[in-house]
Scaffold this active site. Structure first.
Site, mmCIF file in Angstrom:
data_model
loop_
_atom_site.group_PDB
_atom_site.id
_atom_site.type_symbol
_atom_site.label_atom_id
_atom_site.label_comp_id
_atom_site.label_asym_id
_atom_site.label_seq_id
_atom_site.Cartn_x
_atom_site.Cartn_y
_atom_site.Cartn_z
ATOM 1 N N LEU A 67 -32.219 9.579 -34.043
ATOM 2 C CA LEU A 67 -31.081 8.982 -33.304
ATOM 3 C C LEU A 67 -31.774 8.138 -32.217
ATOM 4 O O LEU A 67 -32.572 8.496 -31.619
ATOM 5 C CB LEU A 67 -30.235 9.923 -32.810
ATOM 6 C CG LEU A 67 -29.096 10.506 -33.737
ATOM 7 C CD1 LEU A 67 -28.492 11.605 -32.845
ATOM 8 C CD2 LEU A 67 -28.121 9.601 -34.595
ATOM 9 N N ASP A 68 -31.495 6.793 -32.193
ATOM 10 C CA ASP A 68 -32.024 5.889 -31.440
ATOM 11 C C ASP A 68 -31.928 6.341 -29.956
ATOM 12 O O ASP A 68 -30.769 7.558 -29.930
ATOM 13 C CB ASP A 68 -31.955 4.504 -31.461
ATOM 14 C CG ASP A 68 -30.381 4.263 -31.188
ATOM 15 O OD1 ASP A 68 -29.845 4.492 -30.175
ATOM 16 O OD2 ASP A 68 -29.859 3.338 -31.917
ATOM 17 N N MET A 69 -32.625 6.022 -28.992
ATOM 18 C CA MET A 69 -32.499 6.339 -27.245
ATOM 19 C C MET A 69 -31.191 6.452 -26.857
ATOM 20 O O MET A 69 -30.711 7.151 -26.090
ATOM 21 C CB MET A 69 -33.348 5.582 -26.807
ATOM 22 C CG MET A 69 -33.423 6.246 -25.254
ATOM 23 S SD MET A 69 -34.791 5.202 -24.471
ATOM 24 C CE MET A 69 -34.630 5.903 -22.521
ATOM 25 N N TYR A 70 -30.181 5.387 -27.286
ATOM 26 C CA TYR A 70 -29.081 5.308 -26.881
ATOM 27 C C TYR A 70 -27.770 5.830 -27.578
ATOM 28 O O TYR A 70 -26.682 5.535 -27.374
ATOM 29 C CB TYR A 70 -28.915 3.594 -26.618
ATOM 30 C CG TYR A 70 -29.907 3.124 -25.772
ATOM 31 C CD1 TYR A 70 -29.971 3.356 -24.555
ATOM 32 C CD2 TYR A 70 -30.846 2.265 -26.067
ATOM 33 C CE1 TYR A 70 -30.724 3.054 -23.382
ATOM 34 C CE2 TYR A 70 -31.933 1.773 -25.277
ATOM 35 C CZ TYR A 70 -31.834 2.092 -24.073
ATOM 36 O OH TYR A 70 -32.651 1.578 -23.218
#
Length: 237
Positions: free
Chosen positions: A103-106
């Protein structure tokens, strides 16, 4: 990544951390041919660690957890930029667990972590068609036609992705909350799909993956998968 020897030995499933500390103090542990010292650190990926002259078990106890990843954390095991890492949220386990997919950072929500490579492969491999559902908050004009566009095959990064399942959870002025389900796991796929459709993602949360559901697990907390949940995933191996 450097870690204390007793932690590495414990994570291998060979013995408890306390027993590993005793082994080290008794001179029964070597690192690259040299007798280890109490408090010493090593890198399991680079160093040869022996206990009583034998290599650590390659398998060890299999662990499966679900983490509700908060925004602002990366899912790589080591980050060159020094950003917060999901492993910081599972330190008390005392085991080396790997995130399954990213899952990307955001982005936030359901993230499986395990030390079982076959289990991870079952979740990630496209041939298993593991459905992943994301609650996706979007803004944009003419929401209706853009949602219909999301349901069509589209070319993303020179790859034709399969049609997504898109349900409207809520509509509000200038935007909507959508439940978007995909069967692939390409890099930032949902965000790129929405951008292609002319929608801006303001929040993204994964709420299910295959038979696994995030439920009411609080942000930043984790839980063990049940035997039934593990069994359902392994049925696809």
């Amino acid at each position: 990544m450097l870690e204390r020897l007793q932690k590495i030995i414990s994570a291998s499933g060979l013995m408890s951390r306390r027993a590993a500390e005793q082994c080290i103090s008794e001179g029964r542990v070597t690192v690259n041919g040299l007798v280890a010292e109490t408090g010493q650190k090593a890198d399991i990926e680079k160093d040869r660690i022996l206990v009583d002259g034998k290599a650590l078990p390659s398998g060890g106890e299999k662990t499966y957890i679900m983490l509700n990843k908060p925004r602002g954390y990366v899912t790589t095991l080591k980050d060159e930029k020094g950003r917060k890492n999901v492993t910081e949220l599972t330190k008390e386990l005392g085991q080396r667990l790997y995130p399954v997919g990213r899952l990307d950072m955001y982005s936030e929500g359901l993230l499986i972590m395990t030390n079982d490579g076959d289990f991870a492969n079952t979740l990630m491999h496209p041939s298993h068609n593991m459905k992943k559902t994301y609650y996706t908050w979007v803004t944009g004009e003419d929401i209706g036609p853009r949602i219909e566009y999301l349901r069509e095959p589209m070319l993303i990064d020179d790859y034709m992705i399969s049609p997504a399942e898109v349900d409207i959870v809520d509509l509000f002025p200038g935007g909507a909350l959508l439940a978007i389900s995909i069967f692939e796991g390409r890099n930032r796929q949902v965000r790129k799909m929405c951008a292609e459709a002319g929608l801006k993602v303001t929040r993204l949360r994964r709420v299910s993956e295959g038979p696994l559901e995030l439920g009411d697990l609080k942000t930043g907390r984790w839980r063990y998968l049940s035997e039934e949940e593990v069994r359902k995933i392994k049925e696809n191996e």
